[in-house]
Design a protein around this motif. Structure first.
Motif, PDB file in Angstrom:
ATOM      1  N   LEU A 170      -1.231 -13.677   1.209  1.00  8.00           N
ATOM      2  CA  LEU A 170       0.115 -14.224   1.044  1.00  8.00           C
ATOM      3  C   LEU A 170       1.169 -13.330   1.690  1.00  8.00           C
ATOM      4  CD1 LEU A 170      -0.221 -15.370  -2.662  1.00  8.00           C
ATOM      5  CD2 LEU A 170       0.021 -16.869  -0.676  1.00  8.00           C
ATOM      6  N   GLN A 171       2.353 -13.928   1.895  1.00  3.47           N
ATOM      7  CA  GLN A 171       3.423 -13.206   2.585  1.00  3.47           C
ATOM      8  C   GLN A 171       4.165 -12.229   1.690  1.00  3.47           C
ATOM      9  OE1 GLN A 171       7.266 -15.247   3.294  1.00  3.47           O
ATOM     10  NE2 GLN A 171       6.211 -17.123   2.705  1.00  3.47           N
ATOM     11  N   ASP A 172       4.162 -12.444   0.391  1.00  8.51           N
ATOM     12  CA  ASP A 172       4.977 -11.622  -0.516  1.00  8.51           C
ATOM     13  C   ASP A 172       4.062 -10.792  -1.408  1.00  8.51           C
ATOM     14  OD1 ASP A 172       6.798 -10.488  -2.200  1.00  8.51           O
ATOM     15  OD2 ASP A 172       7.298 -12.350  -3.275  1.00  8.51           O
ATOM     16  N   PRO A 173       3.759  -9.556  -1.035  1.00  9.48           N
ATOM     17  CA  PRO A 173       2.833  -8.765  -1.851  1.00  9.48           C
ATOM     18  C   PRO A 173       3.355  -8.492  -3.254  1.00  9.48           C
ATOM     19  CG  PRO A 173       3.826  -7.401  -0.139  1.00  9.48           C
ATOM     20  CD  PRO A 173       4.203  -8.820   0.157  1.00  9.48           C
ATOM     21  N   MET A 174       4.669  -8.369  -3.440  1.00  8.41           N
ATOM     22  CA  MET A 174       5.199  -8.135  -4.780  1.00  8.41           C
ATOM     23  C   MET A 174       4.997  -9.359  -5.661  1.00  8.41           C
ATOM     24  SD  MET A 174       6.123  -5.123  -5.490  1.00  8.41           S
ATOM     25  CE  MET A 174       7.158  -5.292  -6.950  1.00  8.41           C
ATOM     26  N   GLY A 175       5.024 -10.544  -5.043  1.00  6.81           N
ATOM     27  CA  GLY A 175       4.804 -11.763  -5.803  1.00  6.81           C
ATOM     28  C   GLY A 175       3.344 -12.023  -6.098  1.00  6.81           C
ATOM     29  N   GLY A 232       6.252  -1.249   1.087  1.00  8.22           N
ATOM     30  CA  GLY A 232       5.952  -2.643   1.387  1.00  8.22           C
ATOM     31  C   GLY A 232       4.685  -2.793   2.210  1.00  8.22           C
ATOM     32  N   GLY A 233       4.520  -1.929   3.211  1.00  4.30           N
ATOM     33  CA  GLY A 233       3.323  -1.987   4.035  1.00  4.30           C
ATOM     34  C   GLY A 233       2.064  -1.660   3.245  1.00  4.30           C
ATOM     35  N   GLN A 234       2.159  -0.699   2.337  1.00  7.51           N
ATOM     36  CA  GLN A 234       1.000  -0.356   1.508  1.00  7.51           C
ATOM     37  C   GLN A 234       0.645  -1.505   0.561  1.00  7.51           C
ATOM     38  OE1 GLN A 234       2.534   3.287  -0.187  1.00  7.51           O
ATOM     39  NE2 GLN A 234       1.253   4.562   1.149  1.00  7.51           N
ATOM     40  N   ARG A 235       1.670  -2.164   0.008  1.00  9.94           N
ATOM     41  CA  ARG A 235       1.383  -3.307  -0.871  1.00  9.94           C
ATOM     42  C   ARG A 235       0.671  -4.421  -0.106  1.00  9.94           C
ATOM     43  NH1 ARG A 235       6.533  -1.840  -3.327  1.00  9.94           N
ATOM     44  NH2 ARG A 235       7.651  -3.213  -1.880  1.00  9.94           N
ATOM     45  N   ALA A 252       6.221 -11.446   7.078  1.00  9.66           N
ATOM     46  CA  ALA A 252       7.595 -11.946   6.977  1.00  9.66           C
ATOM     47  C   ALA A 252       8.455 -11.104   6.048  1.00  9.66           C
ATOM     48  CB  ALA A 252       7.582 -13.399   6.502  1.00  9.66           C
ATOM     49  N   SER A 253       7.856 -10.535   4.996  1.00  4.24           N
ATOM     50  CA  SER A 253       8.652  -9.791   4.011  1.00  4.24           C
ATOM     51  C   SER A 253       8.711  -8.291   4.318  1.00  4.24           C
ATOM     52  CB  SER A 253       8.066  -9.995   2.611  1.00  4.24           C
ATOM     53  OG  SER A 253       6.755  -9.471   2.535  1.00  4.24           O
ATOM     54  N   LEU A 254       8.161  -7.877   5.454  1.00  2.12           N
ATOM     55  CA  LEU A 254       8.076  -6.448   5.768  1.00  2.12           C
ATOM     56  C   LEU A 254       9.160  -6.018   6.737  1.00  2.12           C
ATOM     57  CD1 LEU A 254       4.212  -6.159   6.272  1.00  2.12           C
ATOM     58  CD2 LEU A 254       5.530  -5.760   4.185  1.00  2.12           C
ATOM     59  N   ASP A 255       9.504  -4.735   6.680  1.00  6.72           N
ATOM     60  CA  ASP A 255      10.426  -4.173   7.653  1.00  6.72           C
ATOM     61  C   ASP A 255       9.794  -4.201   9.036  1.00  6.72           C
ATOM     62  OD1 ASP A 255      12.198  -3.627   5.622  1.00  6.72           O
ATOM     63  OD2 ASP A 255      11.525  -1.558   5.359  1.00  6.72           O
ATOM     64  N   VAL A 266       7.018  -1.671  10.034  1.00  7.43           N
ATOM     65  CA  VAL A 266       5.625  -1.723   9.570  1.00  7.43           C
ATOM     66  C   VAL A 266       4.923  -3.024   9.963  1.00  7.43           C
ATOM     67  CG1 VAL A 266       6.025  -0.166   7.641  1.00  7.43           C
ATOM     68  CG2 VAL A 266       6.295  -2.622   7.299  1.00  7.43           C
ATOM     69  N   ARG A 267       5.657  -3.972  10.524  1.00  2.00           N
ATOM     70  CA  ARG A 267       5.018  -5.234  10.929  1.00  2.00           C
ATOM     71  C   ARG A 267       3.917  -4.989  11.944  1.00  2.00           C
ATOM     72  NH1 ARG A 267      10.143  -9.412  11.639  1.00  2.00           N
ATOM     73  NH2 ARG A 267      10.819  -9.330   9.456  1.00  2.00           N
ATOM     74  N   GLY A 268       4.225  -4.144  12.918  1.00  2.00           N
ATOM     75  CA  GLY A 268       3.237  -3.856  13.954  1.00  2.00           C
ATOM     76  C   GLY A 268       1.972  -3.242  13.382  1.00  2.00           C
TER      77      GLY A 268
END
Length: 343
Positions: free
Chosen positions: A104-109, A162-165, A188-191, A194-196
Motif C-alpha cells: 500500500l501507499q500509506d505505511p502509517m495507515g 517514512g522510507g523505513q516504514r 506517493a506518501s514519501l519525500d 527517499v522515493r528513488g
C-alpha cells in the motif's frame, strides 16, 4: 481500430504471463444504476516483469488492482494466475495470497501503531502457519534493506522514517515469498529524497528474486523509471499499452498525450475539457470523445473518423506486449503511414 466491444483474449510473447485479467468487468451499484468501474480489461504481467498502470483518479486503477488481488469479485471475466483461473473459495484465496501480495501507499495507515516491526512482518507467516518465524522475519527485513534486521525487531512505526516504514510494509509482503507484488502508489506518501531508494529496491527485488509487479500510479515519471511496460487506463478500460519507452516517447492515444503534456519538458500543455464522465453513464462511441482534443480541434474530422469516434466503441485491447491504442484516429494515422511507407 474497429469492431465490437469484445476481447480477443490474452496474446503474449516473450515473458510467459504469470498474472492475467481476461475480459474483466467489475460493476458496483450506485444511486440505482450500475457503475462500470472496470469495463473490459485484458492485462497480462509476465514473469519478472514490472507493468505500470497509470491514469487519473477514479479511472478504475485501484479497483482493477483489488480484483487482481482477489479482494473484489469480477462481475464477468476472470483473473488467471499461472494459467489457472482464480477461485474465490476461502482456502483457494488464502493460498493465492501467498503468491500475490499487496504493497500500500500509506505505511502509517497499513501498519498497526501498537505492533512492533517484528509483529508486523510476522503476521503473514503466522496466518499461513509457516515454520521458522524468526528467520523468515529477519530475512524479509534484510531483503527490504533494513539491516541488521534484529535492530528493528522491537521498534514501532512512529520510531521509523517514512522510507523505513515503507520498507517494513515491503518486508511484510516478502515474508510470504510471493511471485507478484501489486504496489498501489508505492512512493506517493514519501519525500522525494527517499522515493528513488524505494524504486531502486523494487528493481533490485525484481532482478534478484525474479519478482513480477503491477505498479499502480498517476506518476508518469515513476513509470518511466521502473516499468518494463505501461498500460494507460481511462474510465474503466485500457486505452493504450506497450513498452514504456515507446508509449512515453511516442504516445498514440490523445489521452496519453494529454497526461504527458503536464510534464515540465513537454512543449505544449493539453487542457482536457471537463471531468472524467460518470462510470454509470459511459459515453457512446469512444469513451474519451467528449474530452478529446483531437476531436475538438477538427483533426478527427479531417481524417474522416469523427463519426466513428462519437458512435463506434474501439475494440478492447488484447493483452499483448507490443504498442497499441484504442483510438480510431490513431488507427487511421497508422494505416495511412503504412500505405505511404509499405516497407
Amino acid at each position: 481500430m474497429t469492431g465490437a466491444q469484445t476481447s480477443a483474449g490474452p496474446v503474449t510473447t516473450g515473458r510467459a504471463p504469470l498474472l492475467e485479467s481476461r475480459g474483466l468487468h467489475v460493476e458496483f451499484a450506485s444511486r440505482g444504476r450500475r457503475a462500470r468501474a472496470v469495463d473490459g480489461v485484458d492485462l497480462a504481467i509476465g514473469q519478472g516483469e514490472i507493468v505500470a498502470l497509470v491514469g487519473e483518479s477514479g479511472c478504475g486503477k485501484t479497483t482493477l488492482a483489488r480484483t487482481l488481488l482477489g479482494l473484489e469479485r469480477p462481475t464477468s471475466g476472470s483473473v488467471v494466475y499461472g494459467g489457472t483461473p482464480l477461485s474465490h473459495r476461502p482456502r483457494a484465496l488464502k493460498a493465492y495470497r501467498r503468491q500475490v501480495q499487496l504493497v500500500l501507499q500509506d505505511p502509517m495507515g497499513s501498519l498497526n501503531p501498537r505492533q512492533t516491526v517484528y509483529e508486523a512482518v510476522a503476521e503473514g507467516p503466522r496466518i499461513h502457519g509457516l515454520a521458522g518465524e524468526r528467520e523468515i522475519v529477519a530475512s524479509a527485513l534484510a531483503r527490504a534493506g533494513l539491516r541488521p534486521p534484529e535492530t528493528f525487531f522491537r521498534r514501532y512505526p512512529h520510531e521509523l522514517s517514512g522510507g523505513q516504514r515503507q520498507r517494513v510494509v515491503i518486508a511484510g509482503a516478502l515474508a510470504l515469498d510471493p511471485k507478484v507484488l501489486v504496489a498501489d502508489e508505492p512512493v506517493a506518501s514519501l519525500d522525494a529524497s527517499v522515493r528513488g531508494e524505494i524504486l531502486a529496491l523494487l528493481l533490485k527485488l525484481r532482478d534478484e528474486l525474479g519478482l513480477s509487479a503491477l505498479v499502480v500510479t498517476h506518476d508518469l515519471g515513476l513509470a518511466w523509471n521502473i516499468a518494463d511496460r505501461l498500460a494507460v487506463m481511462y474510465l474503466g478500460r485500457i486505452v493504450e499499452s506497450g513498452p514504456v519507452e515507446q508509449v512515453l516517447t511516442a504516445p498514440r492515444h490523445p489521452y496519453t498525450q494529454a497526461l504527458l503534456s503536464v510534464l515540465p519538458e513537454s512543449p505544449e500543455r493539453v487542457v482536457l475539457a471537463g471531468e472524467p464522465p460518470d462510470p454509470t453513464r459511459i459515453p457512446a462511441g469512444c469513451r474519451f470523445h467528449p474530452r478529446c482534443q483531437v476531436l475538438a480541434s477538427g483533426r478527427a474530422a479531417e481524417a474522416g473518423v469523427d463519426g466513428r469516434c462519437r458512435s463506434e466503441p474501439p475494440a478492447v485491447l488484447p493483452a499483448r506486449p507490443g504498442p497499441q491504442a484504442a483510438c480510431h484516429y490513431a488507427a487511421e494515422a497508422r494505416d495511412a503511414q503504412i500505405t505511404r511507407d509499405p516497407g
